[in-house]
Design a protein around this motif. Structure first.
Motif, mmCIF file in Angstrom:
data_model
loop_
_atom_site.group_PDB
_atom_site.id
_atom_site.type_symbol
_atom_site.label_atom_id
_atom_site.label_comp_id
_atom_site.label_asym_id
_atom_site.label_seq_id
_atom_site.Cartn_x
_atom_site.Cartn_y
_atom_site.Cartn_z
ATOM 1 N N LEU A 141 -35.296 -23.902 8.308
ATOM 2 C CA LEU A 141 -35.801 -22.990 9.349
ATOM 3 C C LEU A 141 -35.492 -21.533 8.989
ATOM 4 C CD1 LEU A 141 -34.810 -24.899 12.627
ATOM 5 C CD2 LEU A 141 -37.084 -24.691 11.606
ATOM 6 N N PRO A 142 -36.424 -20.613 9.307
ATOM 7 C CA PRO A 142 -36.225 -19.200 8.940
ATOM 8 C C PRO A 142 -35.305 -18.456 9.902
ATOM 9 C CG PRO A 142 -38.350 -19.457 10.015
ATOM 10 C CD PRO A 142 -37.742 -20.837 9.951
ATOM 11 N N TRP A 143 -34.025 -18.843 9.935
ATOM 12 C CA TRP A 143 -33.063 -18.169 10.824
ATOM 13 C C TRP A 143 -33.036 -16.679 10.494
ATOM 14 C CZ3 TRP A 143 -30.786 -21.037 14.618
ATOM 15 C CH2 TRP A 143 -30.787 -22.430 14.462
ATOM 16 N N LEU A 144 -32.942 -15.868 11.515
ATOM 17 C CA LEU A 144 -32.906 -14.418 11.317
ATOM 18 C C LEU A 144 -31.483 -13.989 10.960
ATOM 19 C CD1 LEU A 144 -34.786 -11.861 11.745
ATOM 20 C CD2 LEU A 144 -33.682 -11.621 13.944
ATOM 21 N N GLY A 145 -31.353 -13.222 9.892
ATOM 22 C CA GLY A 145 -30.027 -12.745 9.506
ATOM 23 C C GLY A 145 -29.740 -11.399 10.152
ATOM 24 N N HIS A 146 -29.396 -10.427 9.344
ATOM 25 C CA HIS A 146 -29.092 -9.102 9.878
ATOM 26 C C HIS A 146 -30.326 -8.476 10.518
ATOM 27 C CE1 HIS A 146 -25.168 -9.137 8.150
ATOM 28 N NE2 HIS A 146 -25.642 -9.364 6.931
ATOM 29 N N ALA A 147 -30.094 -7.753 11.600
ATOM 30 C CA ALA A 147 -31.225 -7.163 12.320
ATOM 31 C C ALA A 147 -30.753 -5.955 13.107
ATOM 32 C CB ALA A 147 -31.827 -8.191 13.264
ATOM 33 N N CYS A 148 -31.746 -5.180 13.577
ATOM 34 C CA CYS A 148 -31.443 -4.030 14.432
ATOM 35 C C CYS A 148 -30.820 -4.523 15.741
ATOM 36 C CB CYS A 148 -32.731 -3.252 14.709
ATOM 37 S SG CYS A 148 -32.528 -1.955 15.941
ATOM 38 N N ARG A 149 -29.743 -3.908 16.149
ATOM 39 C CA ARG A 149 -29.054 -4.324 17.372
ATOM 40 C C ARG A 149 -29.890 -4.073 18.632
ATOM 41 N NH1 ARG A 149 -24.453 -1.790 14.948
ATOM 42 N NH2 ARG A 149 -24.858 0.099 16.146
ATOM 43 N N LEU A 150 -30.823 -3.139 18.527
ATOM 44 C CA LEU A 150 -31.584 -2.766 19.722
ATOM 45 C C LEU A 150 -32.942 -3.452 19.826
ATOM 46 C CD1 LEU A 150 -30.846 1.064 19.917
ATOM 47 C CD2 LEU A 150 -29.666 -0.824 21.042
ATOM 48 N N CYS A 151 -33.552 -3.795 18.681
ATOM 49 C CA CYS A 151 -34.898 -4.387 18.750
ATOM 50 C C CYS A 151 -35.042 -5.649 17.905
ATOM 51 C CB CYS A 151 -35.953 -3.358 18.355
ATOM 52 S SG CYS A 151 -36.022 -3.038 16.582
ATOM 53 N N ALA A 152 -33.959 -6.077 17.234
ATOM 54 C CA ALA A 152 -33.953 -7.314 16.432
ATOM 55 C C ALA A 152 -34.847 -7.259 15.188
ATOM 56 C CB ALA A 152 -34.279 -8.539 17.288
ATOM 57 N N GLU A 153 -35.312 -6.098 14.829
ATOM 58 C CA GLU A 153 -36.106 -5.982 13.597
ATOM 59 C C GLU A 153 -35.198 -6.324 12.406
ATOM 60 O OE1 GLU A 153 -39.484 -4.063 12.812
ATOM 61 O OE2 GLU A 153 -38.615 -2.368 11.725
ATOM 62 N N PRO A 154 -35.677 -7.214 11.504
ATOM 63 C CA PRO A 154 -34.832 -7.574 10.361
ATOM 64 C C PRO A 154 -34.456 -6.357 9.518
ATOM 65 C CG PRO A 154 -36.720 -9.039 10.531
ATOM 66 C CD PRO A 154 -36.941 -7.943 11.522
ATOM 67 N N LEU A 155 -33.176 -6.275 9.142
ATOM 68 C CA LEU A 155 -32.667 -5.152 8.348
ATOM 69 C C LEU A 155 -31.712 -5.724 7.301
ATOM 70 C CD1 LEU A 155 -31.594 -2.552 11.108
ATOM 71 C CD2 LEU A 155 -33.633 -2.427 9.669
ATOM 72 N N PRO A 156 -31.446 -4.990 6.220
ATOM 73 C CA PRO A 156 -30.486 -5.495 5.234
ATOM 74 C C PRO A 156 -29.062 -5.621 5.792
ATOM 75 C CG PRO A 156 -31.617 -3.494 4.441
ATOM 76 C CD PRO A 156 -32.093 -3.733 5.831
ATOM 77 N N LEU A 157 -28.716 -4.802 6.763
ATOM 78 C CA LEU A 157 -27.392 -4.874 7.396
ATOM 79 C C LEU A 157 -27.604 -4.765 8.904
ATOM 80 C CD1 LEU A 157 -25.325 -2.325 5.279
ATOM 81 C CD2 LEU A 157 -24.886 -4.784 5.479
ATOM 82 N N SER A 158 -26.678 -5.325 9.697
ATOM 83 C CA SER A 158 -26.820 -5.176 11.144
ATOM 84 C C SER A 158 -26.491 -3.738 11.531
ATOM 85 C CB SER A 158 -25.877 -6.130 11.873
ATOM 86 O OG SER A 158 -26.274 -7.452 11.633
ATOM 87 N N SER A 159 -27.495 -3.009 11.984
ATOM 88 C CA SER A 159 -27.273 -1.631 12.438
ATOM 89 C C SER A 159 -28.406 -1.284 13.404
ATOM 90 C CB SER A 159 -27.218 -0.680 11.237
ATOM 91 O OG SER A 159 -28.424 -0.725 10.521
ATOM 92 N N VAL A 160 -28.839 -0.036 13.426
ATOM 93 C CA VAL A 160 -29.943 0.351 14.304
ATOM 94 C C VAL A 160 -31.069 0.867 13.420
ATOM 95 C CG1 VAL A 160 -30.649 1.918 16.156
ATOM 96 C CG2 VAL A 160 -28.396 0.861 16.231
ATOM 97 N N CYS A 161 -32.290 0.406 13.663
ATOM 98 C CA CYS A 161 -33.417 0.794 12.792
ATOM 99 C C CYS A 161 -33.854 2.234 13.092
ATOM 100 C CB CYS A 161 -34.584 -0.174 12.968
ATOM 101 S SG CYS A 161 -35.528 0.042 14.489
ATOM 102 N N GLY A 162 -34.617 2.799 12.161
ATOM 103 C CA GLY A 162 -35.061 4.187 12.291
ATOM 104 C C GLY A 162 -35.860 4.429 13.559
ATOM 105 N N ARG A 163 -36.711 3.443 13.893
ATOM 106 C CA ARG A 163 -37.552 3.585 15.072
ATOM 107 C C ARG A 163 -36.702 3.694 16.349
ATOM 108 N NH1 ARG A 163 -43.168 1.259 14.567
ATOM 109 N NH2 ARG A 163 -42.319 0.419 12.642
ATOM 110 N N CYS A 164 -35.677 2.829 16.447
ATOM 111 C CA CYS A 164 -34.815 2.862 17.647
ATOM 112 C C CYS A 164 -33.923 4.108 17.664
ATOM 113 C CB CYS A 164 -33.966 1.597 17.730
ATOM 114 S SG CYS A 164 -34.933 0.136 18.099
#
Ligand code: ZN
Ligand code: ZN
Length: 235
Positions: A42-65
């Motif tokens: 199953l494609p479990w989601l790894g690191h993602a934006c804390r505010l919008c869950a967009e996949p990211l290389p590290l758990s942080s906040v994406c540029g859009r948020c």
């Protein structure tokens, strides 16, 4: 009534014979209609934006948020919206299959438990518009939310929020148009007794819908609104 009988029958069958894997037909385990191999794939989601869950290389906040913070306090998703989740979600949406709601609900509950998503006082499904509900005769968000709530012992609040107007489909609209399209779409009666609510959705794409609901909940007095999504689709 019919649903109650179905549930009892399912439980009895699962006890007598291990359920078949929903994806490949092999024997599932005793708890879920899913085999070990399919589960591991199953494609479990790894690191993602804390505010919008967009996949990211590290758990942080994406540029859009960072440029424009969404109304929710946090967003979590269990999976990428990729095979076989797309198939499961389509089945959930249009097939009216209760077994799929149970499977996806169990997986979302497991992701919340393993990821230690902060526990809200209540879960809330994104309400369907009445007309759409009548047409489909089945509210997949509500069924999914109830399953998650049952497994994590979190109450589900679904009566105090209604979809107020029939909004145009969101696809094909730019982000600003999406937000405008959804303005005033949800009518929430006061929820002053709740400080922390998580909205449950099957697929989170731009986050415009859950964002509009989060805004309505905050206006109704909820201090903190999180989003729990089964899948996160790319924008
Ligand atoms: Zn399988
Ligand atoms: Zn983000």
């Amino acid at each position: 009534m019919r649903r109650k009988v179905d549930e009892k029958l399912d439980a009895l069958l699962a006890f007598v014979l291990p359920p078949q894997c929903t994806l490949c037909g092999a024997d599932g385990d005793r708890r879920l209609p899913l085999c070990t191999d399919c589960r591991a794939d199953l494609p479990w989601l790894g690191h993602a934006c804390r505010l919008c869950a967009e996949p990211l290389p590290l758990s942080s906040v994406c540029g859009r948020c960072l440029r424009r913070a969404p109304p929710q306090h946090a967003a979590h998703a269990a999976f990428h919206y990729a095979p076989p989740l797309d198939r499961l979600v389509q089945g959930l949406k249009f097939g009216g299959r209760l077994g799929l709601a149970r499977l996806t609900g169990a997986l979302l509950a497991e992701a919340a438990r393993n990821g230690q998503w902060p526990r809200p006082q209540a879960l809330m499904p994104v309400p369907l518009h009445d007309a759409r509900l009548r047409q489909r005769g089945y509210d997949q968000a509500q069924v999914l939310t109830r399953e998650v709530g049952r497994r994590l012992s979190i109450p589900v609040e679904s009566h105090r929020c209604r979809r107020q107007r029939h909004t145009a489909p969101q696809s094909g609209l730019a982000p600003a148009q999406r937000r405008r399209n959804l303005r005033g779409a949800f009518d929430v009666s006061p929820l002053l007794a709740l400080d922390h609510v998580a909205i449950v959705d099957d697929v989170m794409t731009t986050g415009a819908t859950v964002g509009a609901l989060a805004t309505a909940l905050k206006r109704a007095g909820v201090a903190r609104v999180d989003v729990w999504a089964l899948c996160r689709a790319g924008r």
